[in-house]
Design an enzyme around this catalytic site. Structure first.
Site: not given
Ligand SMILES: *Cc1c(COP(=O)(O)O)cnc(C)c1O
Length: 409
Positions: A102, A124, A390
């Site tokens: 993010k 938000e 992610s």
């Molecule tokens: C917020 C988040 C997601 C989901 O958001 P996307 O916009 O679909 O990427 C996935 N993995 C993590 C670690 C997150 O913090």
């Protein structure tokens, strides 16, 4: 509206989407109150002027390297590969500053906001991760940051509220509506409309009205660009498949974008299957949803027969969203990306596996992609797969205490 898959893929690869109306084929666009149109037009003009200008790209790349810690590693998961039967590589967004992908988007938009002359940022947040990334990026750039958060979410995500405050953000509890993300979005938009010139609205995923899905994709595309070149460097070719979890779809579109033109690379998105396919038991929008309008964009969404947005469920707060970005809706429609879902239990098992075999505690969101990877490995023995990890899972310890750890004692 029917779509010719071959033509749509050619348009995507040639960069003709989003089109002049902000659409990815039939999806996307701007479904917002009239008062917001001039503001979004101004933002689009700003994106056109700055985003690909060498001076912006240079500044963004410099901060990604020295502050975020890019490039993130591409790790070969040797023991997991031996266990699951395919070669599994992990794109390590968990190693990025603040612990997830993010930050790429938050930093990029904060830099853009500064160029556009904004004096303050509003954002938000639901689970709090986007709020933390926004607060950190704003502190780095010296921009005041206000984060709207539903009062119910503030209770559920108390540690992230503390993190945002430490990072200098003002966290505003939203006690109207559903007191969660949807109400927080309404409040952030109200704030933005009241001062569209001085305020910048920093959106957290590849969703919302044009130009956000495009802007967020461009800022997150660094993930796939790095992964593609790191894999080529290590293996001398491209992987057989790439995979990512899909909430709003930002880490996934960031991972996929560089691979969409490679016809031999299979692309798979994994949504939150929750407790199963029953109404309200999951957040698997592309698997179970229908087209409709949510948060300013025409895409797929989870709704009942009357078009009411459905309740969703996932063990992972970051995937618990009834919509999905419009570019994913198109990629699904034309079959370039296959979307499947992984349930709560599979995701939790994958957390355990990655801890046990690789010494990495993944975010519950990322664990859904790992669950998909396990399935893929079983049906493609010896194949090579790059998974977008992610984020890291430290934030999920309260949930893990109540689930995985409660089972083992
Ligand atoms: C917020 C988040 C997601 C989901 O958001 P996307 O916009 O679909 O990427 C996935 N993995 C993590 C670690 C997150 O913090």
């Amino acid at each position: 509206m029917s779509v010719n898959p071959t033509d749509a893929l050619a348009d995507l690869v040639a960069g003709r989407f989003p089109d002049a109306h902000g659409r990815f084929g039939p999806f996307g666009g701007r479904y917002v109150p009239e008062t917001l149109i001039p503001t979004l037009e101004r933002l689009s003009a700003g994106v056109r002027e700055h985003l690909h200008a060498p001076s912006f790209q240079q500044e963004f790349a410099g901060e990604l390297a020295s502050w975020v810690g890019r490039p993130t590693a591409l790790t070969f998961a040797a023991r997991l590969s031996a266990e699951w039967g395919a070669e599994i590589w992990l794109k390590r967004e968990d190693l990025a500053h603040t612990g997830a992908h993010k930050i790429n988007n938050a930093l990029g938009q904060a830099l853009l906001a500064r160029r556009l002359g904004a004096r303050r940022i509003v954002a938000e947040t639901g689970a709090g991760q986007h709020g933390v990334a926004s607060a950190a990026a704003c502190a780095r750039l010296g921009l005041p940051c206000t984060v709207y958060m539903g009062s119910i979410d503030m209770e559920r995500q108390a540690p992230n509220v503390g993190r945002m405050r430490l990072l200098g953000a003002t966290v505003v509890p939203v006690t109207s509506g559903d007191r969660t993300l949807r109400a927080a979005i309404d409040e952030a938009l109200r704030d933005w409309v009241s001062d569209p010139l001085g305020t910048y609205y920093l959106l957290g995923s590849a969703v919302g009205p044009h130009p956000y899905p495009y802007l967020v994709r461009e800022l997150q595309a660094v993930i796939g660009r790095e992964a593609r070149s790191q894999f080529q460097q290590a293996a001398g070719r491209l992987p057989d498949a790439v995979m990512a979890c899909v909430g709003g779809g930002s880490n996934a579109i960031g991972m996929f974008h560089a691979f969409v033109p490679d016809p031999d690379v299979e692309i798979i998105g994994v949504e939150a299957g929750g407790r199963g396919s029953a109404l309200g038991g999951n957040a698997a929008t592309l698997s179970f949803g229908r087209p409709g309008v949510l948060h300013g964009s025409y895409s797929m969404l989870l709704q009942n027969e009357d078009g009411q947005i459905q309740e969703t469920h996932s063990v992972s707060a970051g995937l618990d969203y009834p919509g999905v970005g419009p570019e994913h809706a198109l990629l699904a429609r034309i079959g370039r990306v296959r979307y499947e879902s992984a349930g709560d239990e599979e995701a939790l098992e994958s957390v355990r596996a990655l801890c046990q075999y690789e010494g990495i505690l993944p975010a519950l969101e990322s664990a859904h992609a790992l669950a998909g990877a396990k399935r893929w490995a079983r049906s493609h023995p010896g194949g090579t797969l790059v998974v977008c990890l992610s984020g890291r899972g430290d934030k999920d310890m309260p949930t893990l205490q109540q689930t995985l750890l409660a089972q083992t004692v």
